[in-house]
Design a protein around this motif. Structure first.
Motif, PDB file in Angstrom:
ATOM      1  N   VAL A  85       0.841  -1.199   0.000  1.00 28.42           N
ATOM      2  CA  VAL A  85       0.000   0.000   0.000  1.00 28.42           C
ATOM      3  C   VAL A  85       0.877   1.250   0.000  1.00 28.42           C
ATOM      4  N   HIS A  86       1.961   1.199   0.764  1.00 27.75           N
ATOM      5  CA  HIS A  86       2.895   2.326   0.786  1.00 27.75           C
ATOM      6  C   HIS A  86       3.489   2.582  -0.597  1.00 27.75           C
ATOM      7  N   MET A  87       3.740   1.502  -1.361  1.00 26.87           N
ATOM      8  CA  MET A  87       4.328   1.627  -2.690  1.00 26.87           C
ATOM      9  C   MET A  87       3.291   1.929  -3.766  1.00 26.87           C
ATOM     10  N   GLY A  88       2.011   1.943  -3.392  1.00 21.40           N
ATOM     11  CA  GLY A  88       0.960   2.276  -4.351  1.00 21.40           C
ATOM     12  C   GLY A  88       0.504   1.125  -5.221  1.00 21.40           C
ATOM     13  N   SER A  89       0.841  -0.111  -4.838  1.00 21.60           N
ATOM     14  CA  SER A  89       0.426  -1.267  -5.637  1.00 21.60           C
ATOM     15  C   SER A  89      -1.080  -1.435  -5.619  1.00 21.60           C
ATOM     16  N   TRP A  90      -1.711  -1.175  -4.484  1.00 28.09           N
ATOM     17  CA  TRP A  90      -3.167  -1.154  -4.343  1.00 28.09           C
ATOM     18  C   TRP A  90      -3.516  -0.302  -3.146  1.00 28.09           C
ATOM     19  N   SER A  91      -4.797  -0.109  -2.896  1.00 27.14           N
ATOM     20  CA  SER A  91      -5.202   0.789  -1.810  1.00 27.14           C
ATOM     21  C   SER A  91      -6.500   0.316  -1.175  1.00 27.14           C
ATOM     22  N   TYR A  92      -6.766   0.850  -0.005  1.00 27.67           N
ATOM     23  CA  TYR A  92      -8.008   0.628   0.721  1.00 27.67           C
ATOM     24  C   TYR A  92      -8.655   1.999   0.935  1.00 27.67           C
ATOM     25  N   GLY A 102      -2.864   3.215   6.450  1.00 23.40           N
ATOM     26  CA  GLY A 102      -3.690   3.002   5.259  1.00 23.40           C
ATOM     27  C   GLY A 102      -4.134   1.575   5.028  1.00 23.40           C
ATOM     28  N   VAL A 103      -3.772   0.656   5.937  1.00 22.90           N
ATOM     29  CA  VAL A 103      -4.115  -0.761   5.775  1.00 22.90           C
ATOM     30  C   VAL A 103      -5.055  -1.204   6.893  1.00 22.90           C
ATOM     31  N   ASN A 148      11.190 -11.273  -2.555  1.00 23.94           N
ATOM     32  CA  ASN A 148      11.062 -10.704  -3.901  1.00 23.94           C
ATOM     33  C   ASN A 148       9.819  -9.830  -4.035  1.00 23.94           C
ATOM     34  N   PHE A 149       8.794 -10.095  -3.225  1.00 23.63           N
ATOM     35  CA  PHE A 149       7.603  -9.236  -3.232  1.00 23.63           C
ATOM     36  C   PHE A 149       7.964  -7.807  -2.816  1.00 23.63           C
ATOM     37  N   PHE A 150       9.018  -7.672  -2.029  1.00 25.08           N
ATOM     38  CA  PHE A 150       9.479  -6.359  -1.581  1.00 25.08           C
ATOM     39  C   PHE A 150      10.569  -5.803  -2.512  1.00 25.08           C
ATOM     40  N   THR A 151      11.576  -6.625  -2.791  1.00 24.63           N
ATOM     41  CA  THR A 151      12.769  -6.130  -3.472  1.00 24.63           C
ATOM     42  C   THR A 151      12.540  -5.798  -4.939  1.00 24.63           C
ATOM     43  N   HIS A 152      11.508  -6.357  -5.576  1.00 20.35           N
ATOM     44  CA  HIS A 152      11.335  -6.092  -7.007  1.00 20.35           C
ATOM     45  C   HIS A 152      10.951  -4.634  -7.276  1.00 20.35           C
ATOM     46  N   HIS A 153      10.551  -3.912  -6.221  1.00 20.61           N
ATOM     47  CA  HIS A 153      10.274  -2.485  -6.382  1.00 20.61           C
ATOM     48  C   HIS A 153      11.564  -1.675  -6.527  1.00 20.61           C
ATOM     49  N   TYR A 154      12.670  -2.229  -6.063  1.00 21.66           N
ATOM     50  CA  TYR A 154      13.945  -1.516  -6.095  1.00 21.66           C
ATOM     51  C   TYR A 154      14.980  -2.186  -6.990  1.00 21.66           C
ATOM     52  N   TRP A 155      14.743  -3.448  -7.325  1.00 21.01           N
ATOM     53  CA  TRP A 155      15.696  -4.243  -8.080  1.00 21.01           C
ATOM     54  C   TRP A 155      14.932  -4.998  -9.150  1.00 21.01           C
ATOM     55  N   ILE A 156      15.580  -5.886  -9.868  1.00 24.77           N
ATOM     56  CA  ILE A 156      14.886  -6.646 -10.899  1.00 24.77           C
ATOM     57  C   ILE A 156      13.918  -7.644 -10.261  1.00 24.77           C
TER      58      ILE A 156
END
Length: 268
Positions: A85-92, A102-103, A148-156
């Motif tokens: 939610v912080h990264m804007g992938s989805w929202s509530y 926000g969660v 990877n659910f976290f790191t793919h926002h900053y890496w491949i």
């Protein structure tokens, strides 16, 4: 006729195992259609989930050990929700007293319901795993998938590499399960795909009833992109691996490590 009876039995056991997820989806639908008084919708959903969890434990539908596993998944899922939610992938977008950064706290129960299904199905179908890889292989793989659910926002994004690695590691692993006194088996990788696909269907139902909202669903609901199946597939794999490792730690004999052979006289 016998095959049909077995399918009905299998479907019934699956339905009983899905009791917690069904209650969540029913609650999402009802609270979307019927506004409840006094509290915002997200808070009512949290109360319903807590009551359901308490009721299942009191009724003996879940054991205390299963509750511990479900609580662990609630925390794992909540951590992922806070980040996404912080990264804007989805929202509530709705209001709620139980929202943290926000969660809404009920969201963790959607992950916990996956664990509930796995634990229930494991017990009802008397699941066993044969040729399970060593812990020192399984644990790093599960950790890498989750990270990877976290790191793919900053890496491949290495999800496809990880998916390929899962196929290699679990190529020989089989799931054994019992329906009506008859034992069956299937490749573990196939069970991952099937569960992931059905969770993607459930995700479409959940977003339709406003459980959460993707950026492309802000103006109007639309089908969740089929590519999300890969995300749920990996999440299912993490969930399954954690449950399997905990079962092994408990030493209940349902996980066989090594090259144990099956006899065709025993299994279909």
């Amino acid at each position: 006729m016998r095959t049909l009876k077995q399918l009905v039995r299998f479907g019934w056991e699956q339905a009983l195992s899905c009791l917690f997820p069904v209650v969540i989806f029913a609650s999402l639908a009802l609270t979307q259609i019927i506004p409840l008084p006094l509290l915002p919708r997200y808070d009512w959903l949290l109360i319903i989930c807590l009551l359901m969890q308490w009721g299942m434990l009191r009724a003996g539908l879940e054991t205390r050990d299963e509750l511990k596993v479900i609580t662990l998944f609630h925390l794992i899922g909540l951590a992922l929700e806070l980040f996404k939610v912080h990264m804007g992938s989805w929202s509530y977008p709705g209001e709620g007293y139980s929202k943290v950064f926000g969660v809404p706290l009920y969201s963790g129960f959607m992950y916990a319901s996956v664990a509930s299904y796995l634990c229930q199905a494991w017990r009802r179908l008397k699941v066993e795993l044969v040729k399970w890889p060593p812990f020192l292989v399984v644990f790093p793989l599960a950790a890498a998938i989750y990270l990877n659910f976290f790191t793919h926002h900053y890496w491949i994004d290495v999800r496809w590499w990880l998916s390929g690695l899962v196929l290699i590691v679990f190529w020989q692993t089989r799931v054994l399960y019992e329906v009506g006194g008859i034992r069956y088996r299937m490749p573990l990788a196939l069970s991952f795909v099937l569960i992931g696909f059905f969770i993607w269907i459930a995700e479409n139902i959940a977003t339709f009833f406003g459980a959460w909202e993707y950026p492309n669903q802000t103006d109007a609901w639309s089908l969740v992109h089929l590519g999300k199946v890969s995300s749920w597939l990996l999440l299912v794999i993490v969930s399954f691996l954690i449950v399997a490792m905990l079962k092994r730690v408990k030493g209940n004999g349902s996980v066989q490590v090594g090259s144990g052979q099956l006899t065709t006289a025993q299994y279909k």
